[in-house]
Design a protein around this motif. Structure first.
Motif, mmCIF file in Angstrom:
data_model
loop_
_atom_site.group_PDB
_atom_site.id
_atom_site.type_symbol
_atom_site.label_atom_id
_atom_site.label_comp_id
_atom_site.label_asym_id
_atom_site.label_seq_id
_atom_site.Cartn_x
_atom_site.Cartn_y
_atom_site.Cartn_z
ATOM 1 N N GLU A 59 0.828 -1.198 0.000
ATOM 2 C CA GLU A 59 0.000 0.000 0.000
ATOM 3 C C GLU A 59 0.867 1.255 0.000
ATOM 4 O O GLU A 59 0.578 2.223 -0.715
ATOM 5 C CB GLU A 59 -0.920 0.021 1.226
ATOM 6 N N THR A 88 -5.579 -7.660 5.234
ATOM 7 C CA THR A 88 -5.959 -6.254 5.358
ATOM 8 C C THR A 88 -4.718 -5.388 5.567
ATOM 9 O O THR A 88 -3.667 -5.888 5.985
ATOM 10 C CB THR A 88 -6.914 -6.058 6.550
ATOM 11 N N ARG A 94 -3.010 1.677 7.211
ATOM 12 C CA ARG A 94 -4.351 2.244 7.394
ATOM 13 C C ARG A 94 -4.247 3.758 7.548
ATOM 14 O O ARG A 94 -5.026 4.509 6.979
ATOM 15 C CB ARG A 94 -5.043 1.619 8.607
ATOM 16 N N ARG A 98 -5.491 6.645 5.000
ATOM 17 C CA ARG A 98 -6.348 7.695 5.572
ATOM 18 C C ARG A 98 -5.889 9.087 5.159
ATOM 19 O O ARG A 98 -6.698 9.979 4.895
ATOM 20 C CB ARG A 98 -6.361 7.552 7.098
ATOM 21 N N ILE A 107 -12.032 0.428 0.564
ATOM 22 C CA ILE A 107 -10.889 -0.473 0.634
ATOM 23 C C ILE A 107 -11.418 -1.872 0.311
ATOM 24 O O ILE A 107 -12.305 -2.379 0.997
ATOM 25 C CB ILE A 107 -10.225 -0.441 2.026
ATOM 26 N N ILE A 109 -10.595 -5.770 -0.044
ATOM 27 C CA ILE A 109 -9.665 -6.818 0.377
ATOM 28 C C ILE A 109 -9.889 -8.011 -0.549
ATOM 29 O O ILE A 109 -10.997 -8.545 -0.632
ATOM 30 C CB ILE A 109 -9.909 -7.218 1.848
ATOM 31 N N LYS A 117 -13.911 -8.763 0.635
ATOM 32 C CA LYS A 117 -14.597 -7.869 1.574
ATOM 33 C C LYS A 117 -14.292 -6.430 1.160
ATOM 34 O O LYS A 117 -13.180 -6.124 0.739
ATOM 35 C CB LYS A 117 -14.110 -8.119 3.004
ATOM 36 N N THR A 118 -15.293 -5.583 1.276
ATOM 37 C CA THR A 118 -15.118 -4.162 0.990
ATOM 38 C C THR A 118 -15.498 -3.380 2.240
ATOM 39 O O THR A 118 -16.536 -3.637 2.849
ATOM 40 C CB THR A 118 -15.986 -3.726 -0.206
ATOM 41 N N LEU A 119 -14.621 -2.451 2.600
ATOM 42 C CA LEU A 119 -14.815 -1.632 3.795
ATOM 43 C C LEU A 119 -14.688 -0.158 3.435
ATOM 44 O O LEU A 119 -13.878 0.201 2.576
ATOM 45 C CB LEU A 119 -13.739 -1.946 4.840
ATOM 46 N N MET A 121 -13.444 3.650 4.617
ATOM 47 C CA MET A 121 -12.304 4.113 5.409
ATOM 48 C C MET A 121 -12.686 4.151 6.890
ATOM 49 O O MET A 121 -11.901 3.752 7.751
ATOM 50 C CB MET A 121 -11.857 5.490 4.923
ATOM 51 N N LEU A 124 -12.538 0.703 8.334
ATOM 52 C CA LEU A 124 -11.162 0.205 8.429
ATOM 53 C C LEU A 124 -10.402 0.878 9.564
ATOM 54 O O LEU A 124 -9.602 0.230 10.255
ATOM 55 C CB LEU A 124 -10.426 0.426 7.106
ATOM 56 N N LEU A 125 -10.645 2.162 9.757
ATOM 57 C CA LEU A 125 -9.920 2.908 10.785
ATOM 58 C C LEU A 125 -10.882 3.890 11.461
ATOM 59 O O LEU A 125 -10.881 5.088 11.178
ATOM 60 C CB LEU A 125 -8.727 3.652 10.159
#
Length: 136
Positions: A59, A88, A94, A98, A107, A109, A117-119, A121, A124-125
């Motif tokens: 990343e 992740t 993260r 951010r 995000i 994964i 999986k989709t998250l 921001m 995720l944090l």
């Protein structure tokens, strides 16, 4: 380009980056691909170092490439790795994600089969500290 086609392209970009990871110590390859708000793509792979843990995450590599090109807004980021568990972003990544994200940054994964999986921001944090916290 359709969202499905764009997602497929980003997954392939992340897979290609993962295949180039330099991981002689952990043997754990990770790839990342970024879509910016302006529609540009960037990728990165993890790079280990004998002075462990002085390596670079996938990343971080993708973000550095993005910034080098003058881009600063991540729309979507795809992270891919091998194994049964979700791969992740680490805590440091993260926060790096951010820095260049907004509330609508997603995000994704991924694994060999595609997006697992989709998250957001925020998911995720949660309760994160960002550039706006430093504005007076």
């Amino acid at each position: 380009m359709s969202n499905v086609k764009q997602s497929e392209n980003l997954i392939e970009l992340a897979k290609n980056a993962m295949s180039k990871a330099y991981v002689p110590y952990s043997h754990f390859q990770v790839g990342a691909a970024i879509l910016t708000k302006s529609g540009k793509f960037y990728s990165g792979c993890n790079v280990e170092n004998a002075a462990y843990p002085e390596g670079t995450c996938a990343e971080a590599g993708a973000i550095a490439s993005m910034v080098l090109d003058g881009e600063t807004q991540i729309k979507d980021i795809y992270v891919i790795g091998h194994g049964d568990a979700l791969v992740t972003p680490c805590g440091g990544c993260r926060q790096k994600i951010r820095e260049f994200s907004s509330a609508d940054t997603m995000i994704h994964i991924c694994g060999a089969q595609g997006v697992r999986k989709t998250l957001s921001m925020e998911a995720l944090l949660p309760f994160s500290f960002g550039p706006e916290n430093l504005k007076q």
